[in-house]
Design an enzyme around this catalytic site. Structure first.
Site, PDB file in Angstrom:
ATOM      1  CG  ASP A  10      -1.433  -1.274  -3.286  1.00  0.00           C
ATOM      2  OD1 ASP A  10      -0.498  -0.118  -2.945  1.00  0.00           O
ATOM      3  OD2 ASP A  10      -1.488  -2.114  -2.597  1.00  0.00           O
ATOM      4  CB  SER A  11       2.729  -2.293  -4.731  1.00  0.00           C
ATOM      5  OG  SER A  11       2.296  -2.336  -3.070  1.00  0.00           O
ATOM      6  CE1 TYR A  42       4.874  -1.948  -7.626  1.00  0.00           C
ATOM      7  CE2 TYR A  42       3.724   0.209  -7.724  1.00  0.00           C
ATOM      8  CZ  TYR A  42       3.818  -0.832  -8.390  1.00  0.00           C
ATOM      9  OH  TYR A  42       3.232  -1.384  -9.261  1.00  0.00           O
ATOM     10  CB  CYS A  73      -0.027   2.816  -3.921  1.00  0.00           C
ATOM     11  SG  CYS A  73       1.714   2.349  -3.741  1.00  0.00           S
ATOM     12  CB  THR A  75       5.424   3.638  -2.611  1.00  0.00           C
ATOM     13  OG1 THR A  75       5.784   3.161  -1.161  1.00  0.00           O
ATOM     14  CG2 THR A  75       6.548   4.050  -3.120  1.00  0.00           C
ATOM     15  CD  GLU A 151       0.996  -7.922  -0.819  1.00  0.00           C
ATOM     16  OE1 GLU A 151       0.433  -9.012  -1.707  1.00  0.00           O
ATOM     17  OE2 GLU A 151       0.455  -6.793  -1.185  1.00  0.00           O
ATOM     18  CB  CYS A 185       1.740   1.927   3.468  1.00  0.00           C
ATOM     19  SG  CYS A 185       1.766   0.459   2.583  1.00  0.00           S
ATOM     20  CG  HIS A 187       0.056  -3.080   1.857  1.00  0.00           C
ATOM     21  ND1 HIS A 187       0.475  -2.550   0.855  1.00  0.00           N
ATOM     22  CD2 HIS A 187       0.045  -4.555   1.643  1.00  0.00           C
ATOM     23  CE1 HIS A 187       0.490  -3.329  -0.246  1.00  0.00           C
ATOM     24  NE2 HIS A 187       0.479  -4.523   0.282  1.00  0.00           N
TER      25      HIS A 187
END
Length: 271
Positions: A10-11, A42, A73, A75, A151, A185, A187
């Protein structure tokens, strides 16, 4: 029986929602996780940049002889699906599993999609949902700020800033009458308690990480690629920036201290 690990990338931190689900559904499997925290997010990048990053992330995971590659991810799953499709190993993103779960869950055929800008602009979720339910009404909203909030570890259910951002993002989805929202996503499942609080209990949230983990489980069973059922799966984590914040959030999400199994890697030196 296949003892090789599963590679997940993942990013940044978001893919931990997939790892969390995989640990429950696939407790015998070893997992190699790469979080590209040095280049997150990303979702605001061009398609060409996302494809380049995805190819590099996959190359790193393949160095561990992974038996399956999992793009945790949204994206990458939407903007760089072609990169995933070109590798020899079985692979998946979050799009198809999540779209299927949403099409099965909705009662009024109105589905909201929360994603990054790249995900929403790709139209990938729209295509997958309409392939399953041609008459579905889809309300897609780009929510780029939420990635940064996760994040930054602003994930407490009472956090005023995160709640305000969620309320603003989901307003058109709720006003449009959606009874189901895809957290498009990985996240975003980390913020599921906040999103549910603001959406209301009458709205079903589709956890993209859980949907993806269930898909991985199905693939391994169909291809007879499971690890020894007596084996206790282990996880190794790699990030492309400092490990501290990643470990702080991971310790909460995974309910364990991963500090000893998390390492920094210079992605440009290993690819």
């Amino acid at each position: 029986m296949d003892k090789r690990p599963i590679g997940v990338f993942d990013s940044g931190l978001g893919g931990l929602s997939t790892v969390r689900a995989m640990k429950k559904l696939l407790p015998n499997e070893d997992i190699i996780y790469f979080g590209d925290t040095g280049r997150v997010p990303y979702g605001t990048r061009s398609k060409e940049t996302v494809e380049t990053y995805a190819a590099q992330d996959i190359k790193f995971l393949r160095s561990f002889s992974c038996k399956m590659i999992v793009a945790a991810c949204g994206t990458v799953s939407t903007a760089a699906a072609d990169v995933l499709s070109r590798i020899d190993e079985p692979s998946t993103g979050i799009t198809k599993p999540s779209a299927k779960a949403a099409a099965e869950a909705t009662k009024n055929n109105v589905i909201g999609v929360m994603g990054t800008s790249a995900t929403v602009n790709s139209g990938a979720f729209d295509n997958e949902i309409h392939a399953l339910s041609p008459d579905a009404k889809i309300i897609s909203v780009s929510c780029p700020l939420l990635v940064s909030l996760v994040e930054s570890n602003w994930i407490d259910i009472d956090d005023e800033v995160t709640n305000a951002a969620v309320r603003r993002y989901i307003a058109p989805i709720i006003e449009g009458g959606a009874d189901t929202i895809i957290l498009g996503c990985t996240h975003f499942p980390i913020l599921a308690p906040i999103i549910q609080k603001n959406a209301g209990n009458g709205v079903t949230l589709i956890d993209s990480g859980l949907a993806e983990a269930q898909y991985v489980k199905n693939v391994l069973e169909e291809k007879d690629m499971q690890n020894d059922l007596n084996h206790a799966g282990v996880q190794r984590f790699f990030v492309s920036d400092k490990t501290q914040n990643f470990c702080d959030v991971a310790n909460i999400l995974l309910s364990e201290d991963i500090s000893d199994s998390c390492e920094f890697v210079d992605i440009f030196k290993v690819i």
